[in-house]
Design an enzyme around this catalytic site. Sequence first.
Site, PDB file in Angstrom:
ATOM      1  N   HIS A  76      10.901 -84.162 -24.317  1.00 57.20           N
ATOM      2  CA  HIS A  76      11.933 -83.468 -25.096  1.00 57.20           C
ATOM      3  C   HIS A  76      12.713 -84.426 -26.002  1.00 57.20           C
ATOM      4  O   HIS A  76      13.779 -84.084 -26.504  1.00 57.20           O
ATOM      5  CB  HIS A  76      12.905 -82.751 -24.149  1.00 57.20           C
ATOM      6  CG  HIS A  76      13.546 -81.543 -24.759  1.00 57.20           C
ATOM      7  ND1 HIS A  76      12.880 -80.353 -24.944  1.00 57.20           N
ATOM      8  CD2 HIS A  76      14.786 -81.338 -25.245  1.00 57.20           C
ATOM      9  CE1 HIS A  76      13.685 -79.471 -25.494  1.00 57.20           C
ATOM     10  NE2 HIS A  76      14.860 -80.047 -25.697  1.00 57.20           N
ATOM     11  N   ASP A 124      21.955 -78.016 -20.719  1.00 54.52           N
ATOM     12  CA  ASP A 124      21.821 -76.611 -21.114  1.00 54.52           C
ATOM     13  C   ASP A 124      20.401 -76.103 -20.886  1.00 54.52           C
ATOM     14  O   ASP A 124      20.203 -74.938 -20.525  1.00 54.52           O
ATOM     15  CB  ASP A 124      22.187 -76.437 -22.589  1.00 54.52           C
ATOM     16  CG  ASP A 124      23.680 -76.592 -22.828  1.00 54.52           C
ATOM     17  OD1 ASP A 124      24.464 -76.283 -21.916  1.00 54.52           O
ATOM     18  OD2 ASP A 124      24.064 -77.021 -23.934  1.00 54.52           O
ATOM     19  N   GLU A 175      31.995 -74.640 -23.125  1.00 55.15           N
ATOM     20  CA  GLU A 175      31.290 -75.109 -24.309  1.00 55.15           C
ATOM     21  C   GLU A 175      31.827 -74.363 -25.525  1.00 55.15           C
ATOM     22  O   GLU A 175      32.538 -73.363 -25.394  1.00 55.15           O
ATOM     23  CB  GLU A 175      29.771 -74.924 -24.196  1.00 55.15           C
ATOM     24  CG  GLU A 175      29.110 -75.924 -23.269  1.00 55.15           C
ATOM     25  CD  GLU A 175      27.600 -75.976 -23.424  1.00 55.15           C
ATOM     26  OE1 GLU A 175      27.059 -75.319 -24.339  1.00 55.15           O
ATOM     27  OE2 GLU A 175      26.954 -76.684 -22.629  1.00 55.15           O
TER      28      GLU A 175
END
Length: 520
Positions: free
Chosen positions: A92, A155, A266
């Site tokens: 990622h 997340d 957030e």
Amino acid sequence: MEFALFCTIVDILLLLLALCSPCKFIQSPMDFRPLSFLQSTNTSSLDFGRIKFNSPAAVLRPQSPKEISLLLSFLSASSFSKVTVAARGAGHSIHGQAQALDGVVIEMDSLPSNISIHKGTEFSPSYADVSGGALWIELLEEGLKFGLAPRSWTDYLYLSIGGTLSNGGISGQTFKYGPQISNVLQLDVVTGKGDQVACSPTENSELFYAVLGGLGQFGIITRARILLQDAPQKVKWVRAFYDDFNTFIDDQELLVAMPNVVDYVEGFMLLNEQSLQSSSLAFPSHLEFNREFYSKSSHNVYFCIEFAIHDYQAKSTNVEQVVTEISRKMSYIPSHFYSVEVSYFDFLNRVRGEEVHLRSRGLWEVPHPWLNMFVPKSGIKDFKDLLLNNISPSDFEGLVLMYPILRDKWDTNSSAVLPDAGEAGEEVVYTVGVLRSANPATCSAQCLNDILLCHRRVAQAASSPRIGAKQYLPHHLSQSHWQHHFGRRWDQFMARKAQFDPRHILGQGIILPGTKAPRP
């Protein structure tokens, strides 16, 4: 690839294959293909960013840490030309940090995950022992069988344990529990010299803290002991919208100042209707936004705060009442306040739904020129203006995350870098993620390059003394920029590198003295 270097890698592999019979874990030299083939099909030259495609000469798929140790020990002790090694978890990365041009990529997902949950007692905490190549979603699923879960998350959960611990690991829980690197009890690490070392805050502590947030520069995490806590049954998930930036950040700081009742915070900048809809995919309710949010003639920027409260289904706690009391202290647009109750698992795994949606539209496996920054509180307004002066809200595709974390939740012994606190000793630091997608159907190669240049300009301006920001998941193109990134911690970084990886075998794209700068 230069023929001499190719022969070097082949010689290394042949020796290792001879030492490690049966030879199941190293890609055979006979499987090599031309460079163009590797770029198009070899996952070890590919990452989520889809910006760089650095093909390795070989891929190691270890079945045990010992096999990683054997490779690094041999390279560290050999007289061969320098060979770079990179550990790859879920791939990622954005700028090829887990790639190794003409070197060796270690695919960490081949290690057995073997997640072991240990329920705590009155005198000891609960924890999980888990492979560095396992995914956080796997740890969540296993922990929930025992009513337990880690305290701090990212997340997106389909990331490897070792990968996020090598960077920091942040999300909306960071203000309360700190990043994932602040919730680790013990590590098993293979250093750049090939040593297999168990480390913790009290045992081999210098290596422990070096590896946490160390960008893969000092060792490869093969196993981690992660702190766990009781998992709630439900989560009350709330969203509130704003048309004023100052009010938006004031309310975020109000929420993070209430860690006894708030469990997650957030925020988003909503630049256009597309970013509004993208941010709403995971929120499981019909929001019924008023038309004044966006129209053909309006390109106003709006802001959204989302916060969450864990519901342990205890009779003594009325979660609805808690939300009501909190909301009375906030100053959002009165007509735009929404809440929903979801399971704990669905809340933590909320981004998975966005992934499925984007995959269905062919928009997941596209270039992602992301920019992630830590911005001091004193510079967040200037950073917002800087960003809006360098991007076009009308055609922006993606999300802009912006939310506060607290400095005292980060262990200063780790290798992770935050902005300086300044003379005022600022406690609040903002996380900003410019999470853009570059759809090849609408964004050409030149368009992608323009976005990357834009982000580079923003990052360089934001790192100036006026704003004082630092990159998260950093990517720099010169040694001087890396020195500026680490600041007064550069000498510590270099001392740790000399201690644990003196041959500079472990990569991640950091330009050190005597190494060659990568192509932009």
